[in-house]
Design an enzyme around this catalytic site. Structure first.
Site, PDB file in Angstrom:
ATOM      1  N   ASP A 222      -3.799   7.800   4.299  1.00 28.59           N
ATOM      2  CA  ASP A 222      -3.241   6.490   4.634  1.00 28.59           C
ATOM      3  C   ASP A 222      -3.901   5.968   5.909  1.00 28.59           C
ATOM      4  OD1 ASP A 222      -1.646   4.253   4.563  1.00 28.59           O
ATOM      5  OD2 ASP A 222       0.143   5.237   5.360  1.00 28.59           O
ATOM      6  N   GLU A 223      -4.005   4.644   6.029  1.00 23.90           N
ATOM      7  CA  GLU A 223      -4.565   3.992   7.228  1.00 23.90           C
ATOM      8  C   GLU A 223      -5.936   4.563   7.579  1.00 23.90           C
ATOM      9  OE1 GLU A 223      -3.192   1.426   8.267  1.00 23.90           O
ATOM     10  OE2 GLU A 223      -1.016   1.536   8.099  1.00 23.90           O
TER      11      GLU A 223
ATOM     12  N   ARG B 132       2.102 -10.705  10.373  1.00 20.17           N
ATOM     13  CA  ARG B 132       3.456 -10.153  10.550  1.00 20.17           C
ATOM     14  C   ARG B 132       4.510 -11.163  10.115  1.00 20.17           C
ATOM     15  NH1 ARG B 132       2.108  -5.870   9.653  1.00 20.17           N
ATOM     16  NH2 ARG B 132       0.118  -6.917   9.320  1.00 20.17           N
TER      17      ARG B 132
ATOM     18  N   LYS C 196       0.818  -1.212   0.000  1.00 16.83           N
ATOM     19  CA  LYS C 196       0.000   0.000   0.000  1.00 16.83           C
ATOM     20  C   LYS C 196       0.852   1.262   0.000  1.00 16.83           C
ATOM     21  CE  LYS C 196      -0.689   0.580   4.978  1.00 16.83           C
ATOM     22  NZ  LYS C 196       0.030   1.865   5.050  1.00 16.83           N
ATOM     23  N   THR C 197       1.980   1.248   0.698  1.00 20.11           N
ATOM     24  CA  THR C 197       2.830   2.446   0.726  1.00 20.11           C
ATOM     25  C   THR C 197       3.361   2.743  -0.669  1.00 20.11           C
ATOM     26  OG1 THR C 197       3.460   1.933   3.013  1.00 20.11           O
ATOM     27  CG2 THR C 197       4.820   3.521   1.822  1.00 20.11           C
TER      28      THR C 197
ATOM     29  N   GLN D 174      -7.534  -4.632   9.594  1.00 15.55           N
ATOM     30  CA  GLN D 174      -6.431  -4.252  10.474  1.00 15.55           C
ATOM     31  C   GLN D 174      -6.786  -3.058  11.357  1.00 15.55           C
ATOM     32  OE1 GLN D 174      -2.238  -4.757   9.014  1.00 15.55           O
ATOM     33  NE2 GLN D 174      -3.181  -4.725   7.005  1.00 15.55           N
TER      34      GLN D 174
END
Length: 887
Positions: A251-252, A698, A63-64, A352
């Site tokens: 973002d997020e 993770r 995503k970044t 998330q």
């Protein structure tokens, strides 16, 4: 020859490079390199520039890269200049990373992007430009938490409110929560305002805001709350920023709270015409009560219109599209006119969203298509981080949540190793087992920097820290101090150090006024002066000065009481167990009470840590031995470049990734957290499940889950039930393995017969429904083969042929190695249970043995591998022989 200037003039036809020609191929080669390497979904998210876009980016899907490449594409296509792009993130670290990547793509262009940063940094920038419009000056001060609490204490004193019963930190937490929900003092519901200070919470909030204006100050929450007020009360200012920002990127988005949502909604609508009143269209413009958000009450007629101001927020709230607790506007019934959608792109993952406890509203992302009609939703589902089995397990787990938009992570990588689930007898064995597995990985050449242990609660770390010190295994705690470096632990240790050594001036000075006793800096300075002159320890100086008149009566009385307390505790040390003494000291000193009265969010965790500290002392013979151990732990500070295991909470692990991830403590009450379930019900359960999903994703190569049958929580040993999340994992992607901790789970491969099979030998009289079902399953299934309801199909797993080493305590299983039990493993209602075998114990009657919890004792009865032991302190207990060793 005709001169060129005399040649007849004819129109020159336009030229287009021929398809496949040299020019066309050269132009393609000179195209944007930043699009190379993007998968189709990522590319679509980058090049779709017009209108609202929601990018559902699963864990590890890049995503970044999508966000930064999208900005690069906007700039390279000339759709906007750098200062016309608003890009908001949640952390300064994320903002720095985006600037770094953009700099690598675009060079110096990123320097011209002043509106790339966090919500609060951008809000603060806007506020300084227009400070006068919100009764501030441009050089206003942003208060930190300590200054905020000091100011609130002054207000409490002015209102004659007891700050011990109603702590300033509690009020600070309430005010921060109200500001996160976008509520000004007049908008706080009466019921909530009455929760503090005998109904004065709302008045104190208003007084606090007034005082901030007098001091030319703002707190962290004001950086957005005052922005929202600025935009609502000054349409021309709002219009200025709506016109300026041609593209908005977030973002997020799943972690936004109500205030951040309102701020974005105001900026993300098309500008209103000058002169059009905003009272009927700007959200929360009136001082109305609040209502909870409701997605199910959607009204398509309302959603088809966006107000003249560019925001249909009030209509959206009345139709059920508001975040819980957002201000509602019931005033005004102006007819809204459609306006063009804004170019806003929000990137997030509803799976998330794990920060609900600090105000995040997952409904914001779930409601995106309602808030922005015609929005395009792009799902990034190709994971570049984890192997197939890990992704399958994580996807199957999160699919049990109802409140989600839905996506399934996939990978083109190999399936890799299955997710392992391991049961241990208690938390100590759990720590031993994980420590041994990490040592095995290290011997196999794994880098310790690629190993992480993710716990649900910080008190779980202590067990691992002690184990790693014993093993000499380097570790680092991420997102907070090590267990013994936490403030509350250092304070408690200072009390114990002063008892152990009255000459320990550093320890005594640390706690002389903790909790508050009226012994301030002036008193401590006088003690230091007296100690230096007489060349005696600080404590002896205190003993001497309480007999003189040099100190003020109140300070002298407090100091006399403290000296008497330490004298009494030292006398008790000779006749009281050091664990009991620690509890006495923490209670009588008022230290425990201090944290019980503290209403801050982390107070409960600090109390848990203190209980864990007392529990950790049980492993040592006396106070001196425990303090020596602590000095070794505190002295362990490896270099910054040293390889080390990462130890952190699941919440701190967001955004990180490791090759090997250990996830201990998957038990009901701990994970999912009972406190979360009690406070939030189903919504809390779904957030806990999202937290489990984050933990699994993770891991790149190995994910290892652990649970313990017995765990000490809040100072009491309890028999625990494996987490419901274990039964929600897909059996084909999970392998059951045997603990390497070396005790308590028997010696044969597979779990074999359960503890219920020969329950009579323990003399138990179970009558619970679970035990009755277990007995029925045993009688019906003759061994329990197959899959129990809701459980794992262990008969199909590779565990039946798993390794059968004895771990670090293998000597306890002598007799020529292990023989495989021919009976298949058994699952009772999805619960992995300790093995009860019929092997002959190596111990004899009257043998003197040692047990890690119960101490020394003598064997008085033997039944297979089960021993009845008369312990010197704990009395008669029945234990499995693998738990004891010869004394």
């Amino acid at each position: 020859m005709t001169e060129p200037s005399k040649l007849p003039h004819h129109g020159v036809p336009e030229h287009q490079p021929a398809a496949g020609g040299i020019a066309a191929r050269a132009r393609a080669a000179a195209g944007p390199q930043y699009l190379n390497g993007l998968n189709p979904e990522q590319r679509e998210a980058v090049v779709t520039l017009d209108g609202p876009v929601l990018v559902l980016a699963g864990a590890g899907t890049g995503k970044t890269r999508v966000l930064t490449t999208r900005i690069a594409h906007i700039l390279s296509q000339g759709r906007a200049r750098p200062h016309e792009i608003l890009s908001v993130t949640f952390t300064n670290k994320a903002a720095r990373e985006m600037k770094l990547r953009l700099g690598q793509m675009l060079g110096q262009a990123v320097e011209g992007m002043p509106w790339l940063g966090t919500f609060h940094s951008i809000g603060g920038r806007i506020l300084r430009i227009h400070a006068e419009l919100v009764q501030l000056k441009s050089n206003f001060t942003v208060l930190d938490v300590d200054d905020q609490v000091r100011l609130l204490k002054q207000l409490l004193q002015a209102e004659n409110i007891d700050d011990k019963r109603w702590p300033a930190r509690m009020l600070a937490g309430l005010i921060d929560g109200w500001k996160n929900r976008g509520l000004t003092p007049s908008q706080v519901p009466a019921g909530e305002a009455a929760m503090f200070g005998n109904g004065k919470g709302g008045k104190l909030y208003a007084s606090y805001q007034e005082r901030l204006k007098i001091l030319n100050a703002a707190d962290f929450g004001d950086l957005l709350l005052e922005n929202i007020r600025l935009f609502r009360e000054n349409p021309d200012v709002l219009r200025q920023y709506q016109n300026r920002f041609k593209f908005i990127l977030v973002d997020e988005y799943q972690d936004t709270n109500v205030a951040q949502y309102l701020w974005l909604r105001l900026l993300s609508q098309a500008p209103s015409r000058p002169g059009v009143p905003l009272s009927a269209t700007i959200p929360g413009h009136t001082d109305s009560p609040v209502i909870p958000g409701r997605i199910e009450d959607a009204n398509s007629d309302v959603q088809s219109h966006i107000g003249e101001s560019g925001d249909n927020e009030d209509s959206a709230r009345d139709s059920g599209f508001a975040p819980a607790g957002a201000p509602r506007n019931d005033a005004g019934n102006a007819v809204a006119q459609p306006s063009p959608p804004k170019n806003i792109c929000c990137v997030g993952d509803d799976d998330q969203s794990i920060y609900g406890w600090r105000g995040a509203e997952v409904d914001n992302i779930l409601r995106f298509e309602h808030d922005f009609p015609g929005a395009k939703v792009i799902r990034l589902e190709r994971n570049y981080r984890s192997t197939g089995h890990i992704l399958a397990a994580a996807s199957h787990l999160i699919a049990h949540n109802e409140g989600r938009l839905g996506k399934t992570l996939r990978t083109e990588d190999v399936d890799g190793e299955k997710v392992t689930v391991t049961g241990s007898w208690d938390s100590e064995e759990e720590a031993r087992a994980i420590g041994e597995e990490i040592e095995e990985l290290q011997r196999a050449g794994e880098n310790l920097n690629e190993v992480a242990i993710l716990v649900r609660a910080s008190f779980q770390m202590r067990e691992f820290e002690d184990r790693f010190v014993t093993l000499g295994l380097p570790y680092r705690v991420i997102g907070g101090p090590r267990f013994y470096e936490r403030a509350e632990i250092r304070d408690a240790l200072a009390y114990l150090r002063t008892i152990n050594s009255p000459a320990d001036d550093l320890a005594f000075e640390r706690i002389i006024n903790v909790p508050k006793r009226g012994l301030g800096d002036a008193t401590v300075q006088m003690l230091h002066d007296h100690a230096r002159k007489r060349r005696i320890p600080l404590f002896e100086a205190a003993r001497a000065m309480v007999e003189t008149d040099e100190l003020k009566p109140k300070a002298r009385g407090s100091l006399r009481d403290l000296v008497a307390q330490f004298d009494r505790w030292r006398a008790q040390r000779e006749v009281t167990a050091h664990t009991d003494l620690a509890e006495i000291v923490l209670d009588e000193s008022g230290y425990t009470e201090m944290w019980q009265k503290d209403r801050s969010a982390d107070a409960a965790g600090r109390l848990d840590n203190l209980k864990e500290l007392v529990r950790s002392m049980e492993e040592f013979e006396n106070l001196q031995g425990f303090l020596e151990h602590i000095s070794l732990v505190m002295d362990r500070d490896g270099g910054a470049e040293e390889e080390a295991v990462s130890l952190m909470t699941l919440h701190s692990a967001k955004g990180l990734e490791f090759d090997n991830v250990f996830l201990p403590g998957w038990e009901e009450g701990l994970f999912p957290s009972q406190r979360t379930l009690d406070e939030q019900g189903r919504a809390g359960l779904e957030e806990e499940r999202r937290l489990a999903h984050v933990g699994l994703t993770r891991a790149r190569r190995r994910a290892k889950l652990y649970f313990a049958t017995n765990r000490r929580i809040h100072g009491t040993w309890s028999t625990t039930i494996p987490s419901r999340f274990l039964d929600e994992l897909p059996s084909q992607n999970v392998e059951i393995t045997e603990s390497k901790g070396g005790s308590g789970w028997g010696g044969s491969g597979g779990y074999g017969p359960s503890r219920f099979d020969n329950v009579e030998s323990f003399g138990s009289s179970y009558s619970t429904p679970g035990w009755q079902r277990a007995q029925a399953n045993r009688n019906r299934g003759q061994g329990g083969r197959g899959q129990a309801r809701g459980g794992f199909d262990e008969s199909q797993s590779s565990f039946s042929g798993s390794r059968s080493d004895a771990g670090s305590r293998g000597d306890a299983f002598s007799g020529g190695g292990f023989s495989r039990n021919k009976r298949g493993p058994m699952v009772i209602e999805g619960e992995l249970v300790a093995k009860s075998t019929g092997t002959v114990s190596e111990f004899s009657l009257d043998d003197r043995v040692f047990h890690q919890k119960f101490g020394y004792g003598n064997v008085v009865k033997i039944d297979g591998n089960k021993l009845t032991i008369a312990f010197e302190k704990a009395g008669e207990k029945k234990v499995v022989d693998s738990f004891v060793e010869r004394a």
